[in-house]
Design a protein around this motif. Structure first.
Motif, short mmCIF file in Angstrom:
data_model
loop_
_atom_site.label_atom_id
_atom_site.label_comp_id
_atom_site.label_asym_id
_atom_site.label_seq_id
_atom_site.Cartn_x
_atom_site.Cartn_y
_atom_site.Cartn_z
N SER A 1 2.86 11.27 7.36
CA SER A 1 2.48 10.26 8.33
C SER A 1 2.85 8.86 7.86
CB SER A 1 0.98 10.40 8.60
OG SER A 1 0.33 9.21 8.43
N SER A 2 3.29 8.72 6.61
CA SER A 2 3.53 7.35 6.14
C SER A 2 4.94 6.87 6.45
CB SER A 2 3.27 7.25 4.64
OG SER A 2 4.24 8.00 3.93
N LEU A 3 5.79 7.75 6.97
CA LEU A 3 7.15 7.32 7.32
C LEU A 3 7.39 7.55 8.80
CD1 LEU A 3 9.08 8.92 4.33
CD2 LEU A 3 8.67 6.50 4.68
N ASN A 4 8.04 6.60 9.43
CA ASN A 4 8.38 6.74 10.85
C ASN A 4 9.43 7.83 11.01
OD1 ASN A 4 9.34 6.45 13.46
ND2 ASN A 4 9.18 4.21 13.44
N PRO A 5 9.09 8.89 11.74
CA PRO A 5 10.02 10.02 11.82
C PRO A 5 11.36 9.65 12.46
CG PRO A 5 7.99 10.48 13.02
CD PRO A 5 7.88 9.10 12.52
N ARG A 6 11.41 8.52 13.15
CA ARG A 6 12.66 8.16 13.81
C ARG A 6 13.48 7.15 13.05
NH1 ARG A 6 12.78 11.14 17.92
NH2 ARG A 6 10.73 11.83 18.49
N ARG A 7 13.08 6.86 11.83
CA ARG A 7 13.89 5.94 11.05
C ARG A 7 14.46 6.69 9.86
NH1 ARG A 7 13.22 0.16 11.17
NH2 ARG A 7 11.43 -0.44 12.41
N VAL B 1 12.20 -7.93 6.07
CA VAL B 1 10.99 -8.66 6.44
C VAL B 1 10.53 -9.56 5.30
CG1 VAL B 1 8.53 -8.37 6.82
CG2 VAL B 1 10.15 -7.08 8.17
N ARG C 1 9.50 1.82 -0.44
CA ARG C 1 9.26 0.86 0.63
C ARG C 1 8.25 -0.19 0.21
NH1 ARG C 1 6.90 3.31 5.94
NH2 ARG C 1 5.15 3.57 4.51
N PHE D 1 0.38 5.43 0.83
CA PHE D 1 -0.60 6.26 1.52
C PHE D 1 -0.72 7.66 0.97
CE2 PHE D 1 -1.32 3.28 4.85
CZ PHE D 1 -0.13 2.59 5.00
N ARG E 1 14.18 -2.21 6.15
CA ARG E 1 13.37 -3.07 6.98
C ARG E 1 12.36 -3.83 6.14
NH1 ARG E 1 13.20 -6.08 11.40
NH2 ARG E 1 11.06 -6.82 11.61
N HIS F 1 11.97 14.20 7.96
CA HIS F 1 11.69 15.63 8.02
C HIS F 1 12.63 16.42 7.13
CE1 HIS F 1 15.05 15.56 10.94
NE2 HIS F 1 15.23 16.81 10.58
N GLN F 2 13.68 15.80 6.67
CA GLN F 2 14.61 16.50 5.78
C GLN F 2 14.23 16.38 4.32
OE1 GLN F 2 17.85 14.19 7.68
NE2 GLN F 2 18.96 16.12 7.69
N ILE G 1 0.84 -1.21 0.00
CA ILE G 1 0.00 0.00 0.00
C ILE G 1 0.86 1.25 0.00
CG2 ILE G 1 -0.18 -0.10 2.53
CD1 ILE G 1 -3.00 1.15 2.18
N TYR H 1 16.64 11.69 7.54
CA TYR H 1 15.37 11.46 8.21
C TYR H 1 14.23 12.09 7.41
CZ TYR H 1 17.75 9.67 12.29
OH TYR H 1 18.48 8.89 13.13
#
Lengths: 693, 318, 287
Positions: free
Chosen positions: A454-460, A472, A518, A449, A468, A504-505, A447, A502
């Motif tokens: 919101s579709s990416l983890n801000p800490r990865r 998986v 992804r 989005f 990842r 946010h960049q 999928i 990251y």
């Protein structure tokens, strides 16, 4: 004399290292009765202009003159300007859902301005407020006046906002993206309303939007804004039909058009990134993204008159014949493969949700004793839908808010459990499979989005997130993995150095591409794309849409492409399914759906869609009445709003499925001949390559 | 809205039942045999056994629990072991005193807290805001018992202005009654005022930044109208919720304050009971305190429902 | 909402920019921690060293904070007491985090019956004022400092659970969580590697403020005689012991009291500075 005259407006926020130049040297005029559209993408500064006119920005940041009916607003003191707000100049904000005070009744909120500015008594103000509500097309003003905002739909709230802006009879009306948050059919209603009001009251209208189609509908003149500067300003017809500034040309070229579909014709996006407003480049602000840039563009640019408008480009006439460069083709791989067996099938799928309990009713236990029991209501979001997607096929799902399109996409991926029906993937029935048995399925169906943030983890980091997905799915091991991730990033057009960055960049478009990468990591066969370009700026949309098409062709990917924008879908999809309140009302190959015979809802959607091309004759437009809030228990799902409703048969009996051509289905009580007699709503022709489908 | 009210009501009743079980069970585990305490140090085993039978301590726990609860429902809280008086009357007296103390403090907290919060928000980053912020900072950092002691040192011992403990009688001398209440009320108020004013400030700031306030400004309404008519009512909603939670703080603080000032309220009664292992008194005191807390929360929920149109009127679309 | 910058980056940036709150709070806190750790060694006297002759002497060169009613040096007792108060604060908070965070994560993510049951239990615990709960548990057996830590930690579990649950509920709606589910990730992985890293900063800030509450509550319980027992130099206990002698020897109560205020203010400053660094928009949010 002009109503509003903005001279050399410059707005600079902050000082020192955090200085931000939001606007630079804006010159704009509006005459009484004229509608001027202010067009720009996010960050262009269009809202800033509105706030500057309303004196809602710290005066220290504002330089320049704003004149209203000859009076110099900039020299006026704050109280006098405050008095003009809402009485002589009114502003309607963008978001109807948050712009009304949730604790005050509608009637009072509309009447406030009258009491404050015109000194009316409460009773007089209330009665005038009712008049204003009637003027904006609200059928039952007394009832609405007594309600609270949360009890009204989005379209109603927007009308209320317009009413409260009009109530003191302003001379200038500023509308900041008033229809962006609304459905297409509601948007059409509101746009008609605005046009009607501006004609009747002879007010000047400053209409701020990012949508060139809307501009075409209602504007007299267009002002194109980019990064705080006016790049082109002129009559709507000439600017839209023969744009002079490269940015305007780029914008118009990157918008998908309804009805014109040729998979080999790619959209021509604008490359590069939005400039840093804290450190703007010297010379032309569009230079870094302009394909026609030369050394001369490094000098400071002036706005100069060219034919019937003003352009800020020294080469405008010179490059008007140059073709906008097309992005490299991915190769001439044939789009259609012979073997088109169904990859995923939805068979009579339904989904209902339980509503939170809010009331109780009294039931009789043992015949006589009244016992309170909670009233459990369910809402049917999806009602018996069957849909199939073949391998490598792109199916577009179009619907407005509340139609259930997102839910359908998630049911297809088993992210939501259906309440009825079957989901079959690659021949096996996965409706009731347990999570651990779905691992293989999940690798093959992914999928993308809508919201890139919101579709990416801000800490990865980007590399970590894509990596990842690789791990998986069992595809990448150890050192090899990084190389694989980088290859994938390359494929979607992300520079390799973004591996360690990251989210946010990254910009919105880049984040969206990371999300696509992804999704591709597990080598899927199906991707559900949930409004993947709706949150992106127009110039960026084109890049991402091109990417989607290229990937599908190259990797034989099937898509369920969900969108509310018919133009986008018509550009991308092989087949279209039109969804209304949980039921598919029309389905078929793209070119057939876009031409008559139409389902009445499809016809209304096409009619409401705003296109930057062509002329709009108000008379031929279909405008639906009412809102998208009612659900019905039986009969046709479009009853009550259908402009071609026959009578009670539409309310009691489920419409039959008509099939004017193989693969093209319409659910309607009207006979096929009548539907086929409708006029085509789509300008332009289809190229020969689509007719063969 | 009726449904909401009923739901909350049922929740309160359920919680109270659970608390009663909890209280009862825990006090059963307390050390020190009740019968032994009553009988005294030199009692013989026979006497102790007889007392056990008389108090029904040999019955199964569930039966004892039921006896206790059914007694409470008709207002019989049992007999205090130490004081040899009905627990009910002890609690009634103490409760009255605490109610006065808590009530006065609560009013002060609400009024001052909201006032400070609104002023600090409207005059953000000004001197007043910084002053209030510093004050609230210190306020939430000082424990009540220390603050109380400091006040006693200052006003009671040093300046000899106010009494350092006890309670006056309103009916015999209002001035004396007020004097006895002054220091405890100030002590209780301080910590909570800090808390409420911080929350009101941040809630107010958030509201002042909202879209609808921006819209009100765009309509050209005066700043006073914008702040008081549009912003304040919405900003106060979270404050109402927190005021309810603060009643819990208040009750918690009351125990300590009553100990510091030797004020004969229910908190001091509870500590007294715990020290003496006076079982019926402990059980009843805790239950009453918990009841007050739950009722306060319920009142806050109802007030919130009344004030928030989304809950009061529901959705017209239904 | 997930933070826009990684936490360690934000904290580092904040440290570099050094808003005065964090600086002052941090310095103060470090000093207090050092004192607490080194206390017993640095103290001039033993904390329980009594001297009948030197009772209730005002501050002097020999006894910087004076002596208490049993002739013990107040300064030494205050130093050693720092250890106890900090131990209660940190220990109780650690306990509530260790128990509360996983519970909150599960409740917020799983929802359903598990969530209902746990939240009802939390409601019951929250329906009693913290001090009541503490008293209730401590009254059950011989009170001691260790039991106070357990009681205070237990009392604050519901608050942490509620906070973590609220954060998890918000985060679970984000698309990247749905993307994780679309990859067949296991629940524990999603909770630990996707949700927790985003919730962690807010929890850390709340935790740092919880420390202040824990210190205050622990001191209150000791003051009431339900926590540390004599002759422990726990600050709350020292103040309650000083109560009868307030008129003659106020320094016995003032020293531990002021020390406690200082410690709490230091932690508050540091925590607030941390919070501002993470989310400058909210400024000084109430708890």
């Amino acid at each position: 004399m002009s109503l509003l005259s903005i001279k050399d407006l410059t707005v600079t926020y902050g000082t020192g290292p955090s200085r931000l130049q939001a606007l630079k040297g804006i010159n704009l005029e509006i005459s009484p009765g004229e509608t001027v559209a202010l067009v720009g993408e996010s960050g262009s500064g269009k809202s800033t202009i509105a706030m500057a006119i309303m004196d809602m920005i710290d005066r220290r940041s504002v330089v320049g003159t704003i004149e209203f009916n000859g009076e110099n607003l900039s020299a006026m003191d704050a109280d006098k300007r405050r008095d003009m707000r809402g009485s002589r100049i009114s502003l309607v904000f963008q978001d109807p859902f948050t712009s009304l005070n949730p604790s005050i009744r509608i009637g009072n909120q509309v009447a406030e301005g009258l009491i404050a500015h015109l000194g009316l008594s409460k009773r007089e103000a209330q009665s005038k407020a009712l008049d204003a509500l009637r003027e904006v097309g609200i059928a039952d003003p007394e009832a609405v006046a007594k309600s609270y905002p949360h009890q009204l739909s989005g379209g109603m709230r927007q009308r209320v906002l317009i009413a409260s802006a009009l109530v003191c009879n302003p001379e200038l009306l500023i509308l900041d993206e008033p229809t962006t948050a609304l459905d297409v059919t509601i948007e059409a209603q509101v746009l008609d309303l605005i046009q009607e009001i501006s004609a009747r009251r002879n007010v000047g209208v400053l209409f701020i939007t990012h949508n060139l189609g809307v501009v075409n509908k209602i504007a007299d003149r267009v002002c194109v804004l980019y990064a705080g500067q006016v790049l082109e300003l002129g009559p709507k017809g000439s600017v839209l039909r023969s744009p002079l500034h490269p940015y305007t040309r780029g914008l118009l070229g990157s918008i998908p058009r309804l009805g014109e579909r040729d998979r080999l014709r790619r959209l021509t996006p604008i490359g590069g990134r939005f400039p840093n407003l804290a450190d703007p480049p010297a010379g032309c602000i569009f230079r870094d993204r302009c394909p026609f840039a030369e050394d001369g563009c490094g000098d400071a640019q002036q706005v100069r008159p060219v034919s019937d408008r003003l352009v800020k480009c020294w080469r405008a006439e010179e490059v008007s014949d140059f073709r906008w460069p097309e992005p490299p083709d991915a190769g001439s791989v044939p789009a259609v493969t012979a073997d088109r067996r169904a990859l995923v099938e939805l068979d009579s799928v339904s989904k209902s949700f339980a509503l939170p309990v809010t009331t109780i009713e009294w039931r009789r236990a043992f015949g006589a004793i009244p016992v309170p029991a909670p009233v459990k209501k369910r809402v049917d979001v999806i009602n018996g839908i069957s849909l199939s997607i073949a391998q490598g096929e792109i199916v577009g799902l179009v619907g407005e808010s509340g139609s259930g399109k997102s839910t359908l996409g998630r049911i297809m991926l088993r992210l939501i459990q259906s309440s009825g029906g079957r989901v079959v993937f690659d021949g096996s029935d996965i409706t009731a499979s347990k999570e651990r048995d779905l691992e293989g399925f999940r690798r093959k169906a992914q999928i993308v989005f809508q919201n890139p943030t919101s579709s990416l983890n801000p800490r990865r980091t980007i590399g970590n997130a894509i990596g990842r997905a690789f791990t998986v799915s069992g595809n990448g091991q150890g050192a090899n993995r990084r190389a694989q991730v980088e290859t994938l990033m390359d494929r979607v057009g992300l520079p390799k150095r973004y591996y360690d960055r990251y989210p946010h960049q990254l910009s919105g478009g880049e984040k969206q591409r990371a999300g696509i990468a992804r999704a591709l990591a597990s080598h899927p066969q199906l991707i559900v794309c949930d409004e993947p370009v709706s949150a992106l700026d127009v110039s960026v949309q084109a890049t991402v849409l091109n990417l989607f098409l290229d990937l599908s062709r190259e990797l034989q990917l099937a898509y369920l492409f969900i969108s509310h924008d018919l133009a986008v879908i018509s550009h991308v999809a092989d087949r279209i399914a039109v969804l209304y309140f949980g039921k598919i009302v029309e389905e078929g190959p793209t070119n057939r759906v876009l031409q008559p015979p139409y389902h009445p809802y499809t016809e209304a959607l096409l009619s409401a869609a705003a296109s930057p091309d062509g002329d709009h004759q108000p008379g031929s437009r279909i405008v639906l009445s009412g809102d998208t809030t009612r659900r019905v228990a039986k009969g046709c799902v479009f009853q009550g709003r259908c402009p071609r409703q026959i009578g009670s048969i539409c309310e009691t009996m489920t419409p039959p499925v008509l099939e004017p051509a193989p693969g093209h289905r319409i659910a309607c009580h009207l006979p096929l001949e009548e539907l086929a007699a409708a006029a085509s709503r789509v300008p332009g022709k289809f190229t020969a390559s689509q007719e063969s489908k | 809205m009726l449904f909401y009210v009923l739901k909350r009501f049922v929740a309160v009743v359920a919680v109270l039942i659970v608390i009663s079980i909890l209280v009862f069970t825990i006090t059963q585990v307390m050390p020190g045999d009740v019968a032994h305490t009553i009988a005294g140090q030199f009692a013989t085993p026979d006497v102790i056994a007889a007392i056990r039978v008389k108090l029904g301590l040999n019955d199964p726990v569930a039966v004892q629990y039921w006896r206790w609860v059914s007694g409470i429902l008709v207002g019989d809280f049992g007999q205090s072991i130490v004081m040899e008086r009905p627990v009910g009357s002890l609690i009634a007296d103490a409760f009255g005193a605490s109610a006065v103390l808590a009530g006065l403090s609560f009013v002060c907290v609400a009024v001052l807290g909201i006032l400070f919060g609104v002023v600090a928000a409207v005059r953000k980053d000004g001197i007043v805001d910084h002053a209030i912020s510093t004050f609230t900072y210190v306020g939430i950092s000082i424990p009540e018992f220390f603050w109380g002691i400091v006040l006693i040192i200052c006003f009671a011992n040093y300046f000899q202005l106010l009494p350092s403990g006890g309670m006056g009688s309103f009916f015999s001398s209002p001035a004396d009654w007020l004097a006895h209440l002054a220091l405890p009320v100030v002590t209780l108020t301080l910590t909570l005022v800090a808390h409420v004013s911080r929350l009101t400030r941040s809630s107010m700031l958030e509201t002042l930044n909202s879209q609808y306030v921006r819209n009100a400004r765009a309509k050209g309404l005066s700043e006073t109208t914008v702040v008081f008519r549009h912003a304040l009512p919405n900003a106060l909603m979270p404050t109402i919720t927190v005021l309810a939670l603060d009643i819990g703080w208040l009750i918690g603080g009351i125990v300590v304050v009553e100990m510091v000032f030797s004020y004969p309220g229910i908190g001091r009664l509870l500590m007294f009971a715990i020290e003496r292992h006076d079982l019926p008194l402990i059980q009843a005191s805790i239950l009453v305190i918990a009841l007050i807390y739950c009722l306060a929360n319920l009142a806050a929920d109802l007030l919130y429902a009344l004030v928030n149109p989304k809950i009061r009127y529901g959705n017209a679309a239904d | 909402m997930p933070q826009t910058k990684p936490f360690h980056r934000q904290a580092a940036l904040a440290f570099a920019a050094m808003p005065s709150k964090m600086l002052v709070g941090g310095v103060l806190l470090t000093a207090i921690i050092i004192i607490a750790v080194l206390g017993p060694w640095v103290a001039p006297y033993q904390y329980d060293q009594m001297s009948i002759l030197a009772r209730m002497k005002p501050p002097s060169a020999a006894h910087w904070f004076g002596t208490d009613e049993l002739g013990r040096d107040v300064f030494s007792r205050t130093l050693v007491g720092a250890q106890m108060s900090l131990a209660i604060g940190l220990g109780a908070t650690a306990l509530s985090l260790v128990a509360g965070v996983p519970l909150g994560l599960l409740c917020g993510y799983k929802r359903g019956r598990f969530d209902e049951i746990v939240m009802r239990c939390m409601d019951v615990l929250l329906s009693m004022p913290p001090i009541m709960l503490g008293l209730l548990f401590l009254a059950v057996s011989q009170p001691s400092a260790w039991k106070a830590i357990l009681a205070v930690g237990f009392v604050y579990i519901p608050v942490i659970v509620r906070l973590t649950r609220a954060l998890t509920l918000d985060l679970a709606n984000e698309d990247f969580i749905e993307a994780a589910r679309a990859r067949s990730e296991r629940t524990w992985y999603i909770l630990l590697r996707e949700i927790l890293p985003n919730a962690w900063p807010t929890i850390a800030v709340e935790g740092s403020l919880r420390i202040t509450f824990a210190i205050l509550l622990g001191a209150a319980l000791s003051f009431l005689g339900m926590g540390a027992q004599p002759p422990s130099p726990e600050w709350g206990l020292m103040i309650s012991g000083a109560r009868p002698f307030i008129a003659q020897a106020p320094w016995i109560a003032l020293a531990p009291g002021l020390s406690m205020c200082l410690t709490v203010i230091a932690v508050n400053l540091f925590g607030d500075g941390l919070r501002e660094a993470i989310d400058p928009r909210t400024g000084s949010r109430g708890h």
